[in-house]
Design a protein around this motif. Sequence first.
Motif, short mmCIF file in Angstrom:
data_model
loop_
_atom_site.label_atom_id
_atom_site.label_comp_id
_atom_site.label_asym_id
_atom_site.label_seq_id
_atom_site.Cartn_x
_atom_site.Cartn_y
_atom_site.Cartn_z
N SER A 136 0.82 -1.21 0.00
CA SER A 136 0.00 0.00 0.00
C SER A 136 0.85 1.26 0.00
O SER A 136 0.47 2.27 -0.60
CB SER A 136 -0.95 -0.01 1.20
OG SER A 136 -1.86 -1.09 1.08
N ASN A 137 2.01 1.22 0.66
CA ASN A 137 2.93 2.37 0.61
C ASN A 137 3.32 2.67 -0.83
O ASN A 137 3.38 3.84 -1.24
CB ASN A 137 4.18 2.11 1.44
CG ASN A 137 3.98 2.44 2.91
OD1 ASN A 137 3.09 3.20 3.28
ND2 ASN A 137 4.83 1.86 3.75
N VAL B 137 1.56 1.95 -3.57
CA VAL B 137 0.37 2.46 -4.27
C VAL B 137 0.18 3.95 -3.96
O VAL B 137 0.01 4.77 -4.87
CB VAL B 137 -0.90 1.66 -3.87
CG1 VAL B 137 -2.16 2.34 -4.38
CG2 VAL B 137 -0.81 0.23 -4.37
N PHE B 138 0.23 4.30 -2.68
CA PHE B 138 -0.03 5.69 -2.30
C PHE B 138 1.14 6.60 -2.67
O PHE B 138 0.93 7.78 -2.96
CB PHE B 138 -0.42 5.79 -0.83
CG PHE B 138 -1.87 5.44 -0.61
CD1 PHE B 138 -2.84 6.41 -0.59
CD2 PHE B 138 -2.24 4.11 -0.48
CE1 PHE B 138 -4.18 6.08 -0.44
CE2 PHE B 138 -3.58 3.76 -0.31
CZ PHE B 138 -4.55 4.76 -0.30
N LEU C 160 0.41 7.36 -6.16
CA LEU C 160 -0.76 8.24 -6.21
C LEU C 160 -0.40 9.68 -5.88
O LEU C 160 -0.76 10.62 -6.61
CB LEU C 160 -1.84 7.74 -5.24
CG LEU C 160 -3.13 8.54 -5.15
CD1 LEU C 160 -3.91 8.45 -6.46
CD2 LEU C 160 -3.98 8.03 -4.00
N PHE C 161 0.34 9.89 -4.79
CA PHE C 161 0.66 11.24 -4.34
C PHE C 161 1.95 11.80 -4.94
O PHE C 161 2.23 12.98 -4.83
CB PHE C 161 0.79 11.28 -2.81
CG PHE C 161 -0.50 10.98 -2.09
CD1 PHE C 161 -1.69 11.56 -2.48
CD2 PHE C 161 -0.51 10.10 -1.02
CE1 PHE C 161 -2.88 11.29 -1.81
CE2 PHE C 161 -1.69 9.82 -0.34
CZ PHE C 161 -2.87 10.41 -0.74
N HIS D 222 5.99 7.94 1.79
CA HIS D 222 5.49 8.18 3.14
C HIS D 222 6.58 8.85 3.96
O HIS D 222 7.76 8.68 3.69
CB HIS D 222 5.01 6.88 3.80
CG HIS D 222 6.08 5.88 4.04
ND1 HIS D 222 6.55 5.04 3.05
CD2 HIS D 222 6.81 5.58 5.14
CE1 HIS D 222 7.49 4.27 3.54
NE2 HIS D 222 7.68 4.59 4.81
N PHE E 47 1.26 9.70 5.04
CA PHE E 47 1.53 10.45 3.81
C PHE E 47 0.97 11.85 3.96
O PHE E 47 -0.03 12.04 4.65
CB PHE E 47 0.83 9.80 2.61
CG PHE E 47 1.48 8.56 2.11
CD1 PHE E 47 2.37 8.59 1.05
CD2 PHE E 47 1.19 7.33 2.69
CE1 PHE E 47 2.97 7.44 0.58
CE2 PHE E 47 1.78 6.17 2.23
CZ PHE E 47 2.68 6.22 1.17
N SER F 11 -0.44 15.03 1.54
CA SER F 11 -0.86 15.51 0.22
C SER F 11 -1.34 16.93 0.43
O SER F 11 -2.44 17.14 0.97
CB SER F 11 -1.98 14.62 -0.34
OG SER F 11 -2.45 15.15 -1.56
N ILE G 40 -2.83 11.31 5.29
CA ILE G 40 -3.45 10.00 5.16
C ILE G 40 -2.66 9.04 6.03
O ILE G 40 -1.42 9.01 5.95
CB ILE G 40 -3.44 9.50 3.69
CG1 ILE G 40 -4.19 10.46 2.77
CG2 ILE G 40 -3.97 8.08 3.58
CD1 ILE G 40 -5.67 10.55 3.01
N LEU H 217 -2.17 5.08 6.76
CA LEU H 217 -2.44 3.69 6.39
C LEU H 217 -2.26 2.84 7.64
O LEU H 217 -1.31 3.05 8.40
CB LEU H 217 -1.49 3.23 5.29
CG LEU H 217 -1.48 4.05 4.00
CD1 LEU H 217 -0.50 3.43 2.99
CD2 LEU H 217 -2.87 4.17 3.41
#
Length: 136
Positions: free
Chosen positions: A17-18, A20-21, A24-25, A29, A45, A47, A52, A54
Amino acid sequence: MKKIEHIGIAVKDLETSNKVFASLFGVAHYKEEEVLSEGVKTSFFKSGPNKIELLQATNPESPIAKFLEKKGEGIHHIAFAVEDIKSEIKRLQSEGFVVLNETPKKGADNKLVVFLHPKTTNGVLIELCQEINSTK
């Protein structure tokens, strides 16, 4: 409540997930932290002005493990920053909200936290966060 402090997202695998995000951003992190009392490992994270969090379960009895089992990955809670968590608890209880942990406890990111029961907040788990340095 001063502002949305962060949005918590339950994930099965923090490392995946780190990635993925981060994609995305467009930024990695900035912090990982384990909260033993909650059985969770977190990753934060930013933004813009938003954060955010997780959350990955570290044991099968943790609230996040139970959430993932019941609902799968997704938004777990919305956290709001408060100046005086104890007076905010009293105010919300007088309004009829149910506080899950009436005594604030240490959470991730140097915060004291309490949670409001989703049955009293239209199905949304609400977290109140106060910077530990500003404890009243």
